[in-house]
Scaffold this motif. Structure first.
Motif, short mmCIF file in Angstrom:
data_model
loop_
_atom_site.label_atom_id
_atom_site.label_comp_id
_atom_site.label_asym_id
_atom_site.label_seq_id
_atom_site.Cartn_x
_atom_site.Cartn_y
_atom_site.Cartn_z
N LEU A 199 0.82 -1.21 0.00
CA LEU A 199 0.00 0.00 0.00
C LEU A 199 0.86 1.27 0.00
N GLN A 200 2.03 1.19 0.62
CA GLN A 200 2.92 2.36 0.59
C GLN A 200 3.21 2.79 -0.86
N GLN A 201 3.39 1.81 -1.74
CA GLN A 201 3.65 2.14 -3.15
C GLN A 201 2.41 2.81 -3.77
N VAL A 202 1.24 2.28 -3.39
CA VAL A 202 0.00 2.85 -3.93
C VAL A 202 -0.15 4.31 -3.51
N TRP A 203 0.15 4.60 -2.23
CA TRP A 203 -0.03 6.00 -1.76
C TRP A 203 0.92 6.93 -2.49
N LYS A 204 2.11 6.44 -2.82
CA LYS A 204 3.07 7.29 -3.53
C LYS A 204 2.60 7.54 -4.97
N ILE A 205 2.13 6.47 -5.61
CA ILE A 205 1.65 6.63 -6.99
C ILE A 205 0.42 7.53 -7.00
N ARG A 206 -0.45 7.34 -6.01
CA ARG A 206 -1.66 8.19 -5.92
C ARG A 206 -1.26 9.66 -5.82
N SER A 207 -0.27 9.97 -5.02
CA SER A 207 0.18 11.35 -4.88
C SER A 207 0.67 11.88 -6.23
N THR A 208 1.40 11.06 -6.96
CA THR A 208 1.91 11.48 -8.27
C THR A 208 0.76 11.69 -9.26
N VAL A 209 -0.24 10.82 -9.22
CA VAL A 209 -1.39 10.96 -10.12
C VAL A 209 -2.10 12.30 -9.86
N PHE A 210 -2.31 12.64 -8.59
CA PHE A 210 -2.99 13.90 -8.26
C PHE A 210 -2.14 15.10 -8.71
N THR A 211 -0.82 15.01 -8.48
CA THR A 211 0.07 16.08 -8.90
C THR A 211 0.02 16.25 -10.42
N ALA A 212 0.05 15.13 -11.13
CA ALA A 212 0.04 15.17 -12.59
C ALA A 212 -1.25 15.83 -13.10
N PHE A 213 -2.37 15.48 -12.48
CA PHE A 213 -3.66 16.05 -12.89
C PHE A 213 -3.61 17.58 -12.78
N ARG A 214 -3.13 18.05 -11.64
CA ARG A 214 -3.03 19.51 -11.41
C ARG A 214 -2.07 20.16 -12.39
N GLU A 215 -0.88 19.57 -12.50
CA GLU A 215 0.14 20.13 -13.41
C GLU A 215 -0.39 20.27 -14.82
N PHE A 216 -1.06 19.22 -15.29
CA PHE A 216 -1.56 19.21 -16.67
C PHE A 216 -2.44 20.43 -16.94
N PHE A 217 -3.38 20.69 -16.02
CA PHE A 217 -4.30 21.80 -16.27
C PHE A 217 -3.65 23.16 -16.02
N LEU A 218 -2.82 23.25 -14.99
CA LEU A 218 -2.17 24.54 -14.71
C LEU A 218 -1.27 24.94 -15.88
N GLN A 219 -0.56 23.96 -16.45
CA GLN A 219 0.33 24.26 -17.59
C GLN A 219 -0.46 24.76 -18.80
N ARG A 220 -1.75 24.41 -18.87
CA ARG A 220 -2.57 24.83 -20.01
C ARG A 220 -3.45 26.03 -19.72
N GLY A 221 -3.16 26.72 -18.63
CA GLY A 221 -3.87 27.96 -18.34
C GLY A 221 -5.24 27.80 -17.70
N TYR A 222 -5.51 26.64 -17.11
CA TYR A 222 -6.77 26.44 -16.39
C TYR A 222 -6.63 26.95 -14.96
N TYR A 223 -7.73 27.36 -14.35
CA TYR A 223 -7.75 27.78 -12.95
C TYR A 223 -8.38 26.68 -12.09
N GLU A 224 -7.86 26.50 -10.89
CA GLU A 224 -8.45 25.53 -9.95
C GLU A 224 -9.57 26.23 -9.19
N THR A 225 -10.74 25.63 -9.15
CA THR A 225 -11.89 26.25 -8.45
C THR A 225 -12.60 25.21 -7.57
N HIS A 226 -13.50 25.69 -6.73
CA HIS A 226 -14.18 24.80 -5.78
C HIS A 226 -15.68 25.07 -5.71
N ALA A 227 -16.42 24.04 -5.40
CA ALA A 227 -17.88 24.14 -5.33
C ALA A 227 -18.35 23.59 -3.98
#
Ligand code: 4AD
Ligand code: MG
Length: 429
Positions: free
Chosen positions: A127-155
């Motif tokens: 599971l330790q490996q899963v938590w690390k990969i999960r963290s990278t997946v979330f980071t990648a998701f954010r990076e992808f959109f930020l690099q393309r000029g998207y804004y992060e918002t909340h509802a």
């Protein structure tokens, strides 16, 4: 001078051979011999074997120390091919920080028991490996959109709007009834005229009564919404995003993937374009495989699974029947029985990881469907204002973050893709 502790990962190096180092972590394994005690110490970075000799001043603590105790150690690094990670610490000092009680996890305990004590079983090496990969997946998701000029918002999570037709959690809100959000989408659509390109990562809630390997009642939902975008543009963002996540995990988590028995090359190869097939053509393909689906029925798990066996990349299934889709998915003007939407199905996993669509601009049409589905259109009146004041064509999608982690890590159940799963039957710890 304060001791400088190094991550175990940095101790595992030829450069450290013969040097004195200090590490700290938790006891993963312990093996006693007459004259020697072997410990395996783990920290967040890796693990190392430590050996304590009977004549060392660390012997007494080593005798006393138990599995999962926390400790600080100093000693010299040796190379040892027999040690699990190739190096060994010849211990001179061992200080127990938190002496652990008898750890309740032994071999042969049931899956259910492990979930009952999830706050402890999350420490497993797997599971330790899963938590690390999960963290990278979330980071990648954010990076992808930020690099393309998207804004992060909340509802808000307390909201009356819903995907409709799906199971809802109703909550008492100071004597009024409201619901837990199934999506950020409706609020995203209201934010489009100000920000145009936006994304979020947030929990979504589904009162799914199904006990499957793919459903959580509280899951993490990565969503995006963009003004001036059509279905073809949306599908492109989708394949680029999945590819970006896979490339980043392949590059940054090769060690973790390997420990999970996954091949980083497989994910490095996930590049656009992804295959696209219409729902109608998918039914033809399934028929050839001996699976008959009546046109108009949504695809079920075995059908999705069968369909993905034809591809080694995620497949984008478009133009589902309008009838069975959420109220905001518009008719395709070229074929009014179908909607301008798609699902992305992951290979191996064999089910949906992303759902997306263009958004209907026709208030009357949406009102009609909401009424048919037993919803009160009044709850959506504010949402219809987004159509009344300067509506533009727009589109968006939602990705099941836990599902993409499940796919990449090759997990049987989605429950292992999230540290503390919530399902129909599990509300603790
Ligand atoms: O297909 P869904 O229901 O789509 C929406 O909610 C849209 N409003 C999203 C959007 O367009 N902004 O959910 C999107 C994704 C699914 O493809 C699936 O991967 C995941 O969310 N998902 C779940 N994951 C875990 N457990 C559940 N119960 C899930 N339900 C949906
Ligand atoms: Mg869906």
């Amino acid at each position: 001078m304060a001791t400088a502790y190094i991550p175990i990962e940095s101790a595992l190096s030829d450069k450290q051979i013969g040097k004195s180092v200090s590490i700290r972590g938790w006891i993963y394994r312990k093996r006693d011999q007459k004259e020697l005690i072997f410990l395996i110490i783990r920290d967040s970075s890796d693990m190392i074997q430590a050996v304590i000799k009977k004549d060392s001043k660390a012997w007494k603590s080593a005798e006393k120390i138990t599995i999962e105790s926390s400790c600080e150690l100093s000693g010299k690094i040796k190379k040892d091919a027999r040690a699990p990670t190739g190096y060994e610490l010849d211990v001179s000092d061992l200080k127990i920080i938190g002496l652990a009680e008898r750890f309740p996890i032994a071999k042969d305990v049931s899956e259910e028991f492990l979930l009952d004590i999830r706050h402890l079983s999350i420490r497993s090496q797997r599971l330790q490996q899963v938590w690390k990969i999960r963290s990278t997946v979330f980071t990648a998701f954010r990076e992808f959109f930020l690099q393309r000029g998207y804004y992060e918002t909340h509802a808000p999570f307390f909201t009356k709007t819903s995907e409709s037709g799906l199971e809802l959690f109703e909550v008492d809100y100071f004597g009024k009834k409201t619901r837990l959000a199934q999506t950020w989408q409706f609020y995203a659509e209201a934010l489009l005229p100000v920000l145009e390109k936006i994304f979020t990562i947030a929990p979504s809630f589904r009162a799914e009564k199904s006990k499957t390997a793919r459903h959580l009642t509280e899951y993490w939902h990565g969503e995006m919404e963009a003004a001036w975008m059509d279905l073809a543009g949306l599908a492109k963002v989708c394949e680029e995003l999945i590819s970006y996540i896979c490339q980043k995990v392949a590059k940054d988590c090769a060690k973790e993937l390997k420990l999970l028995g996954r091949d980083s090359k497989q994910f490095a190869a996930v590049k656009p374009p992804f295959p696209r097939i219409t729902y109608t053509d998918a039914l033809k393909l399934l028929k050839k495989d001996g699976m008959k689906v009546t046109w108009g029925k949504d695809l079920r798990t075995p059908e999705e699974k069968q369909l993905t066996t034809h591809y080694d990349k995620p497949v984008i299934v478009t133009h589902y029947p309008k009838e069975v889709m959420a109220f905001y998915k518009p008719k395709d003007p070229k074929d009014k029985k179908t909607a301008l939407c798609f699902d992305v199905l992951a290979p191996e996993l064999g089910f949906e990881i992303i759902g997306g669509s263009e958004r209907d601009l026709d208030i009357k049409e949406m009102t009609k469907i909401l009424k048919q589905r037993g919803e009160d259109p009044k709850d959506y009146d504010w949402y219809f204002d987004t159509r009344r004041y300067g509506a533009v064509p727009h589109a968006g999608f939602g990705m099941g973050m836990d599902r993409i982690v499940q796919w990449i890590c090759g997990l049987e159940s989605i429950k292992d893709a999230i540290p503390f799963p919530r399902t129909m039957e599990r509300l603790t710890p």
